[in-house]
Scaffold this motif. Structure first.
Motif, PDB file in Angstrom:
ATOM      1  N   TRP A 110       1.794  15.161  -2.539  1.00 30.55           N
ATOM      2  CA  TRP A 110       1.562  14.738  -1.160  1.00 30.55           C
ATOM      3  C   TRP A 110       2.867  14.239  -0.541  1.00 30.55           C
ATOM      4  CZ3 TRP A 110      -3.031  10.994  -2.546  1.00 30.55           C
ATOM      5  CH2 TRP A 110      -4.107  11.749  -3.016  1.00 30.55           C
ATOM      6  N   PRO A 111       3.037  14.394   0.764  1.00 31.60           N
ATOM      7  CA  PRO A 111       4.209  13.814   1.426  1.00 31.60           C
ATOM      8  C   PRO A 111       4.063  12.296   1.527  1.00 31.60           C
ATOM      9  CG  PRO A 111       2.739  14.777   3.053  1.00 31.60           C
ATOM     10  CD  PRO A 111       2.182  15.146   1.708  1.00 31.60           C
ATOM     11  N   PRO A 112       5.163  11.564   1.712  1.00 30.74           N
ATOM     12  CA  PRO A 112       5.075  10.114   1.874  1.00 30.74           C
ATOM     13  C   PRO A 112       4.168   9.737   3.049  1.00 30.74           C
ATOM     14  CG  PRO A 112       7.347  10.780   1.507  1.00 30.74           C
ATOM     15  CD  PRO A 112       6.568  12.041   1.713  1.00 30.74           C
ATOM     16  N   VAL A 113       3.390   8.696   2.895  1.00 27.01           N
ATOM     17  CA  VAL A 113       2.484   8.271   3.949  1.00 27.01           C
ATOM     18  C   VAL A 113       3.272   7.631   5.089  1.00 27.01           C
ATOM     19  CG1 VAL A 113       2.050   5.986   2.913  1.00 27.01           C
ATOM     20  CG2 VAL A 113       0.338   7.015   4.430  1.00 27.01           C
ATOM     21  N   ARG A 114       2.872   7.906   6.299  1.00 27.22           N
ATOM     22  CA  ARG A 114       3.535   7.349   7.479  1.00 27.22           C
ATOM     23  C   ARG A 114       2.716   6.198   8.050  1.00 27.22           C
ATOM     24  NH1 ARG A 114       3.873  12.083  11.486  1.00 27.22           N
ATOM     25  NH2 ARG A 114       1.723  12.303  10.699  1.00 27.22           N
ATOM     26  N   ARG A 115       3.394   5.306   8.753  1.00 25.82           N
ATOM     27  CA  ARG A 115       2.704   4.160   9.339  1.00 25.82           C
ATOM     28  C   ARG A 115       1.625   4.609  10.327  1.00 25.82           C
ATOM     29  NH1 ARG A 115       3.395  -1.648   9.547  1.00 25.82           N
ATOM     30  NH2 ARG A 115       1.603  -2.326  10.786  1.00 25.82           N
ATOM     31  N   GLN A 116       1.885   5.711  11.057  1.00 32.83           N
ATOM     32  CA  GLN A 116       0.889   6.200  12.020  1.00 32.83           C
ATOM     33  C   GLN A 116      -0.405   6.614  11.318  1.00 32.83           C
ATOM     34  OE1 GLN A 116       4.126   7.031  11.710  1.00 32.83           O
ATOM     35  NE2 GLN A 116       4.852   8.149  13.519  1.00 32.83           N
ATOM     36  N   GLU A 117      -0.274   7.216  10.141  1.00 32.27           N
ATOM     37  CA  GLU A 117      -1.454   7.608   9.375  1.00 32.27           C
ATOM     38  C   GLU A 117      -2.228   6.373   8.906  1.00 32.27           C
ATOM     39  OE1 GLU A 117       0.304  11.703   7.348  1.00 32.27           O
ATOM     40  OE2 GLU A 117       0.717   9.759   6.434  1.00 32.27           O
ATOM     41  N   PHE A 118      -1.506   5.375   8.496  1.00 34.39           N
ATOM     42  CA  PHE A 118      -2.103   4.119   8.069  1.00 34.39           C
ATOM     43  C   PHE A 118      -2.888   3.485   9.212  1.00 34.39           C
ATOM     44  CE2 PHE A 118      -1.293  -0.573   7.814  1.00 34.39           C
ATOM     45  CZ  PHE A 118      -2.078  -0.854   6.706  1.00 34.39           C
ATOM     46  N   TYR A 166       0.827  -1.195   0.000  1.00 32.24           N
ATOM     47  CA  TYR A 166       0.000   0.000   0.000  1.00 32.24           C
ATOM     48  C   TYR A 166       0.871   1.259   0.000  1.00 32.24           C
ATOM     49  CZ  TYR A 166      -2.687   3.837   2.025  1.00 32.24           C
ATOM     50  OH  TYR A 166      -3.240   5.058   2.285  1.00 32.24           O
ATOM     51  N   LYS A 167       1.943   1.250   0.783  1.00 31.18           N
ATOM     52  CA  LYS A 167       2.815   2.430   0.866  1.00 31.18           C
ATOM     53  C   LYS A 167       3.432   2.760  -0.486  1.00 31.18           C
ATOM     54  CE  LYS A 167       6.894   4.372   3.135  1.00 31.18           C
ATOM     55  NZ  LYS A 167       6.306   5.738   3.107  1.00 31.18           N
ATOM     56  N   VAL A 168       3.827   1.738  -1.227  1.00 32.18           N
ATOM     57  CA  VAL A 168       4.393   1.975  -2.554  1.00 32.18           C
ATOM     58  C   VAL A 168       3.374   2.677  -3.448  1.00 32.18           C
ATOM     59  CG1 VAL A 168       5.235   0.849  -4.653  1.00 32.18           C
ATOM     60  CG2 VAL A 168       6.028   0.060  -2.415  1.00 32.18           C
ATOM     61  N   VAL A 169       2.142   2.165  -3.455  1.00 33.21           N
ATOM     62  CA  VAL A 169       1.094   2.749  -4.294  1.00 33.21           C
ATOM     63  C   VAL A 169       0.762   4.166  -3.834  1.00 33.21           C
ATOM     64  CG1 VAL A 169      -1.323   2.554  -4.989  1.00 33.21           C
ATOM     65  CG2 VAL A 169       0.114   0.514  -4.885  1.00 33.21           C
ATOM     66  N   GLY A 209       1.053   9.977  -4.395  1.00 33.25           N
ATOM     67  CA  GLY A 209       1.390  11.214  -3.706  1.00 33.25           C
ATOM     68  C   GLY A 209       2.428  12.041  -4.440  1.00 33.25           C
ATOM     69  N   ALA A 210       3.403  11.368  -5.045  1.00 37.07           N
ATOM     70  CA  ALA A 210       4.438  12.090  -5.792  1.00 37.07           C
ATOM     71  C   ALA A 210       3.836  12.830  -6.984  1.00 37.07           C
ATOM     72  CB  ALA A 210       5.506  11.109  -6.267  1.00 37.07           C
ATOM     73  N   LEU A 211       2.802  12.246  -7.587  1.00 32.03           N
ATOM     74  CA  LEU A 211       2.142  12.890  -8.725  1.00 32.03           C
ATOM     75  C   LEU A 211       1.302  14.084  -8.286  1.00 32.03           C
ATOM     76  CD1 LEU A 211       0.916   9.705 -10.654  1.00 32.03           C
ATOM     77  CD2 LEU A 211       2.819  11.201 -11.294  1.00 32.03           C
ATOM     78  N   ARG A 212       0.813  14.030  -7.045  1.00 32.93           N
ATOM     79  CA  ARG A 212      -0.132  15.045  -6.586  1.00 32.93           C
ATOM     80  C   ARG A 212       0.431  15.968  -5.507  1.00 32.93           C
ATOM     81  NH1 ARG A 212      -5.585  11.161  -6.545  1.00 32.93           N
ATOM     82  NH2 ARG A 212      -5.399  10.575  -8.738  1.00 32.93           N
TER      83      ARG A 212
END
Length: 351
Positions: A266-274, A253-256, A261-264
């Protein structure tokens, strides 16, 4: 609530094999057909396949994959999720899905959308500056095609039609939804044409979409069209335990998510957000019991008539995907139905 429809949804993500190597697009497509057969056997109501034109996804022509599924299944409904109508031709979309409808003995349906990715526009020669008018004109034409009578239509995005007959005709009509990600204008347009509404709830608390359902119902009343039971689809994953489901799902999921996010911007997603999204938002990840309780709560609080679980997000292993499909059909859906029925008998919503 006992008659809620439950589906599985996938964008055709390319999985990995047992050694962790991504499989070919061809094998990924065959894998989807196998998963639809399992879902059919286990009593899942609908299986939908999305359209993408990117290397990490295997399906660019959902209706062709659905036709293959139609020949190996007997009762499950088969649909797109979504068909990017803006960069396609409405006449050809109707013809392809009416063909799937024939092969499946009336089990085909289409979810029309504008698409969350835009790679299909340059691929098929469309200008993104026409993004809005393309969908507006083409959905108008598609609505007329669904009447299955000679069509006279003119617009700016394709050649006009004059008393045009379109074949093959269906035996009982083609069920058509419109997928909406959160635009009030799109909700109103869906009500205008009398289509069922499918909400893409992929983040945040599902209850925040309640105003869109209210808007759909009020707009349908104003237009004098039918306000169908609303559907929702959200991502999730099921394994034997909560921890197993998270650990299988998270890295892929993080890869996707980071690629999008890179296209839009957004910062990289963090595990805490997940983790927070699993606990309070719109990710249904965990054991069958955990997922069933959360789905029942969302369905009950929003009053929707359909829930589709997006069960793929990235390159999950084939064996884990198969297990997730099996658990959804054999354990999660029956538990959700029982929870909804129990709370309906008690006259309350699922807490």
């Amino acid at each position: 609530m006992s008659d809620v429809i439950f589906g599985l949804d996938t964008f055709g993500d390319v999985p990995v094999d047992d050694s962790g190597v991504p499989v070919s697009h061809a094998r990924a497509i065959r894998q989807l057909v196998d998963e639809a057969v399992i879902a059919d056997d286990l009593g899942v109501d609908v299986f939908t396949v999305g359209e993408h034109h990117r290397p990490e996804y295997s399906v660019s022509a959902p209706e062709t994959v659905l036709a293959g599924m139609a020949t190996r299944t007997s009762r499950i409904r088969l649909g797109s999720g979504v068909t990017v109508l803006s960069s396609d031709d409405p006449v050809r979309v109707f013809q392809r899905f009416s063909t799937v409808d024939a092969l499946s003995s009336g089990r085909a349906e289409v979810i029309l959308g504008r698409g969350s990715f835009t790679e299909s526009f340059p691929l098929f020669g469309y200008d993104l500056s026409d993004y809005d008018v393309l969908f507006e004109e083409k959905i108008e034409l598609f609505a007329q095609l669904l009447e299955e009578k000679p069509v006279t239509w003119s617009g700016t995005v394709r050649a006009p039609l004059v008393d045009a007959d379109v074949y093959p005709r269906t035996e009982g009509g083609l069920k058509t939804w419109v997928g909406v990600g959160g635009s009030p204008q799109s909700v109103v347009r869906t009500a205008k044409y009398g289509f069922p509404l499918m909400l893409a709830i992929i983040g945040g608390q599902p209850e925040r979409f309640a105003p869109f359902i209210d808007l759909y119902n009020s707009a349908a009343a104003e237009f004098g069209t039918t306000a169908w039971p609303v559907g929702m689809h959200s991502p999730g994953f099921i394994a034997d335990t909560d921890d197993q489901a998270k650990e299988i799902f998270w890295p892929h999921y993080k890869v996707v998510r980071d690629r999008i996010g890179a296209l839009r911007g957004w910062p990289p997603v963090r595990r805490q957000e997940f983790e927070a999204e699993i606990q309070q938002g719109s990710m249904y990840i965990g054991s069958p019991e955990t997922v069933a309780k959360r789905i029942a709560r969302a369905v009950s609080s929003l009053g929707v008539g359909r829930f589709d679980l997006i069960f793929t997000s990235g390159a999950q292993p084939i064996s884990a995907r198969l297990k997730a499909v099996e658990l959804y059909g054999s354990e999660v859906v029956p538990m959700v139905r029982e929870l909804l029925a129990s709370h309906h008998r008690q006259g309350s919503t699922v807490a």
